[in-house]
Write a protein that holds these residues in place. Structure first.
Motif, mmCIF file in Angstrom:
data_model
loop_
_atom_site.group_PDB
_atom_site.id
_atom_site.type_symbol
_atom_site.label_atom_id
_atom_site.label_comp_id
_atom_site.label_asym_id
_atom_site.label_seq_id
_atom_site.Cartn_x
_atom_site.Cartn_y
_atom_site.Cartn_z
ATOM 1 N N MET A 145 0.832 -1.211 0.000
ATOM 2 C CA MET A 145 0.000 0.000 0.000
ATOM 3 C C MET A 145 0.869 1.266 0.000
ATOM 4 N N ILE A 146 1.951 1.241 0.777
ATOM 5 C CA ILE A 146 2.834 2.410 0.829
ATOM 6 C C ILE A 146 3.477 2.651 -0.520
ATOM 7 N N GLU A 147 4.039 1.612 -1.111
ATOM 8 C CA GLU A 147 4.773 1.774 -2.362
ATOM 9 C C GLU A 147 3.853 2.056 -3.546
ATOM 10 N N GLN A 148 2.673 1.499 -3.507
ATOM 11 C CA GLN A 148 1.748 1.630 -4.637
ATOM 12 C C GLN A 148 0.960 2.939 -4.597
ATOM 13 N N GLN A 149 0.682 3.465 -3.412
ATOM 14 C CA GLN A 149 -0.192 4.632 -3.326
ATOM 15 C C GLN A 149 0.348 5.765 -2.460
ATOM 16 N N VAL A 150 0.894 5.456 -1.272
ATOM 17 C CA VAL A 150 1.329 6.530 -0.380
ATOM 18 C C VAL A 150 2.518 7.290 -0.957
ATOM 19 N N LEU A 151 3.538 6.585 -1.410
ATOM 20 C CA LEU A 151 4.725 7.266 -1.931
ATOM 21 C C LEU A 151 4.409 8.111 -3.166
ATOM 22 N N PRO A 152 3.610 7.614 -4.126
ATOM 23 C CA PRO A 152 3.236 8.485 -5.247
ATOM 24 C C PRO A 152 2.468 9.733 -4.816
ATOM 25 N N MET A 153 1.589 9.589 -3.832
ATOM 26 C CA MET A 153 0.856 10.766 -3.359
ATOM 27 C C MET A 153 1.789 11.722 -2.608
ATOM 28 N N ARG A 154 2.730 11.178 -1.838
ATOM 29 C CA ARG A 154 3.691 12.039 -1.140
ATOM 30 C C ARG A 154 4.508 12.858 -2.144
ATOM 31 N N LYS A 155 4.912 12.206 -3.228
ATOM 32 C CA LYS A 155 5.711 12.909 -4.240
ATOM 33 C C LYS A 155 4.901 14.020 -4.906
ATOM 34 N N THR A 197 5.205 -1.279 13.859
ATOM 35 C CA THR A 197 4.773 -0.754 12.561
ATOM 36 C C THR A 197 5.391 0.611 12.298
ATOM 37 N N SER A 198 5.386 1.470 13.301
ATOM 38 C CA SER A 198 5.935 2.817 13.145
ATOM 39 C C SER A 198 7.439 2.781 12.883
ATOM 40 N N LEU A 199 8.146 1.905 13.601
ATOM 41 C CA LEU A 199 9.584 1.753 13.358
ATOM 42 C C LEU A 199 9.853 1.238 11.950
ATOM 43 N N TYR A 205 11.060 3.551 4.915
ATOM 44 C CA TYR A 205 10.576 4.578 3.991
ATOM 45 C C TYR A 205 10.946 5.995 4.401
ATOM 46 N N ASP A 206 11.587 6.156 5.536
ATOM 47 C CA ASP A 206 12.120 7.441 5.958
ATOM 48 C C ASP A 206 11.030 8.502 6.161
ATOM 49 N N PHE A 207 9.897 8.091 6.677
ATOM 50 C CA PHE A 207 8.918 9.066 7.156
ATOM 51 C C PHE A 207 8.187 8.462 8.346
ATOM 52 N N GLU A 208 7.509 9.301 9.086
ATOM 53 C CA GLU A 208 6.775 8.854 10.264
ATOM 54 C C GLU A 208 5.306 9.194 10.108
ATOM 55 N N PRO A 209 4.420 8.407 10.679
ATOM 56 C CA PRO A 209 3.011 8.784 10.657
ATOM 57 C C PRO A 209 2.808 10.148 11.317
ATOM 58 N N ASP A 210 1.875 10.919 10.773
ATOM 59 C CA ASP A 210 1.538 12.203 11.373
ATOM 60 C C ASP A 210 0.534 12.032 12.500
ATOM 61 N N SER A 211 -0.192 10.920 12.466
ATOM 62 C CA SER A 211 -1.116 10.593 13.550
ATOM 63 C C SER A 211 -1.311 9.090 13.576
ATOM 64 N N TRP A 212 -1.843 8.618 14.694
ATOM 65 C CA TRP A 212 -2.142 7.195 14.876
ATOM 66 C C TRP A 212 -3.626 7.090 15.230
#
Length: 475
Positions: A145-155, A197-199, A205-212
């Motif tokens: 999910m991170i590689e397919q959607q989160v990273l593209p949206m972050r970019k 999970t957070s670690l 991926y070198d980022f941290e959640p902004d909220s949990w």
């Protein structure tokens, strides 16, 4: 002939002939006698916005393959023209397991029916919640999910000078799991999974959640009582702090809106837990009355916490819901669909795929695309409250965005706008496509506009439109 019939006869043909819109009203048609007045008051300050959220689509979504074929266009539209700037990234309870269930399912070794119950089945990594055995956790689904959607949206957000807000959400529908041990009803075991999970996200991926988000819909999970929710938040927050994170938990995210105050009050009774809560969240699937929404807003005022409506899917999060949540619930964040769910992917005449906004999304976009992270909702009042509902915002750059939900065609006079150039546009369901008109507001702060039919009209500073990079046409 009534004024409304005259208005329709004169204006609607103008829209058809122009092929765009005739929103700006000529002085001969507009008068103070037939105009609704909206008063903008920047001295009145309400909630600070914390993002327009979408849930990252799970890998097991049945239609996902079709969306992935055109994912780049979807990400472009979501981050740009639509204004999505916050995502919910889910971690399922079954991530604490050595079964490698997701990998086996993805490889075709398990059928969906075989795999589905394993999503929430927990197998303890070891007997000590203070010692993480990496081999006892499976983050393969999360990684996809991170590689397919989160990273593209972050970019895409980064390319626009913005930051994607990532909300990490724990999901544990234990009734769907096989009968067996559920270990996350121990606060320390739950805290171990949240930390692991957070670690993992930070290290890989070198980022941290902004909220949990403490848990999705605890009122559907027997083990998660209101008090336990507070105990779990406290335990997880302490573990996160010990490892260099700044815990900000969102709760209670109940499916039944009426349950939220009860959960909030119980969390407050767990000494220290409320210190780590950053938002009071709710879903709107049951008992989402105005009174229940208002009760959550009052809890927010009492405890000094922003509120958020973080799920109402399947096309039910209409503009009426959005405006009610903004004005009665004082929400700082709003979620109506999954990321891909905002769009229809339709085969065109050349057998290619086109991306279109779904019907209610097109109207909500009138708010989303003009209101930035950390914007503040300011005063906006109508002289005929039953006829239209206005909301107004001041963005961090000082630009102004006003959106008005109208039940019928109407002429509108706005007062209190800062002088400058504005873009005026409207939407009335999926089929409406209009090219924004330009409007200059002089020193008197008065602007006259027309809404040709029921829907959402937006009046936004040109500076906000240019800085957000929004295109000049609705999709």
């Amino acid at each position: 002939m009534t004024q409304r019939k005259l208005l329709l006869r004169v204006i609607i043909p103008a829209v058809a002939l122009a092929g765009a819109m005739a929103i700006l009203l000529a002085p001969a048609v507009m008068s103070s006698d037939n105009a609704m007045t909206i008063v903008i008051d920047r001295s009145v300050r309400h909630q600070t916005m914390r993002g327009w959220e979408a849930t990252i689509d799970l890998p097991d979504s049945g239609e996902k393959k079709r969306y992935l074929k055109i994912k780049d266009e979807i990400f472009d539209k979501a981050a740009g023209d639509l204004g999505i700037n916050r995502v919910r990234l889910e971690i399922r309870a079954g991530a604490e397991s050595k079964s490698r269930a997701w990998d086996r399912y993805a490889a075709g070794q398990l059928t969906y029916k075989q795999w589905a119950p394993l999503r929430y089945e927990t197998i303890n990594d070891n007997d000590d919640p203070n010692v993480i055995d990496a081999a006892g956790f499976d983050f393969s689904e999360l990684d996809q999910m991170i590689e397919q959607q989160v990273l593209p949206m972050r970019k895409r957000l980064a390319d626009r000078g913005q930051k994607l807000f990532v909300n990490l959400c724990y999901v544990a529908f234990t009734k769907q799991a096989p009968q067996g041990e559920y270990i996350h009803d121990d606060p320390e075991e739950y805290a171990e999974l949240i930390l692991a999970t957070s670690l993992h996200i930070r290290e890989k991926y070198d980022f941290e959640p902004d909220s949990w988000e403490a848990i999705l819909e605890p009122d559907l999970v027997p083990e998660w009582t209101p008090r336990y929710t507070g105990e779990a938040i406290l335990a997880a927050a302490r573990r996160l702090e010990q490892n260099g994170f700044a815990p900000r938990f969102i709760a209670p995210s109940v499916t039944n809106t009426a349950n939220a105050p009860r959960y909030i009050d119980a969390i407050a009774r767990v000494k220290g837990a409320m210190d780590y809560v950053s938002e009071f969240s709710y879903h709107r699937y049951r008992n989402a009355t105005s009174a229940n929404v208002r009760a959550i807003a009052r809890r927010g005022e009492k405890f000094g916490k922003p509120t958020s409506m973080l799920e109402l899917w399947f096309g039910r999060a209409t503009s009426r819901i959005l405006f009610e949540d903004l004005t009665i619930g004082n929400v700082s964040s709003f979620q109506g669909r999954t990321l891909f769910g905002h769009f229809d992917v339709i085969k065109n005449e050349t057998d290619g795929l086109d991306v279109e906004l779904r019907e209610e999304v097109a109207e909500n976009r009138q708010v989303f695309r003009h209101v930035a992270m950390n914007a503040v909702r300011i005063g906006a009042s109508a002289d005929k409250a039953s006829a239209a509902i206005p909301v107004a915002f001041e963005n961090p750059d000082g630009s102004i965005a006003v959106a008005i939900l109208t039940p019928a065609p109407m002429s509108i006079r706005l007062t209190g706008l800062p002088p400058g150039r504005y873009e005026v546009s409207y939407a009335a369901g999926k089929q409406t496509t209009v090219e924004p008109a330009k409007l200059t507001v002089s020193r008197n702060g008065v602007a006259d506009v027309l809404m040709p039919f029921a829907g959402v009209i937006a009046i936004a500073s040109e500076a906000a439109t240019k800085s957000s990079g929004h295109p000049q046409k609705n999709p």
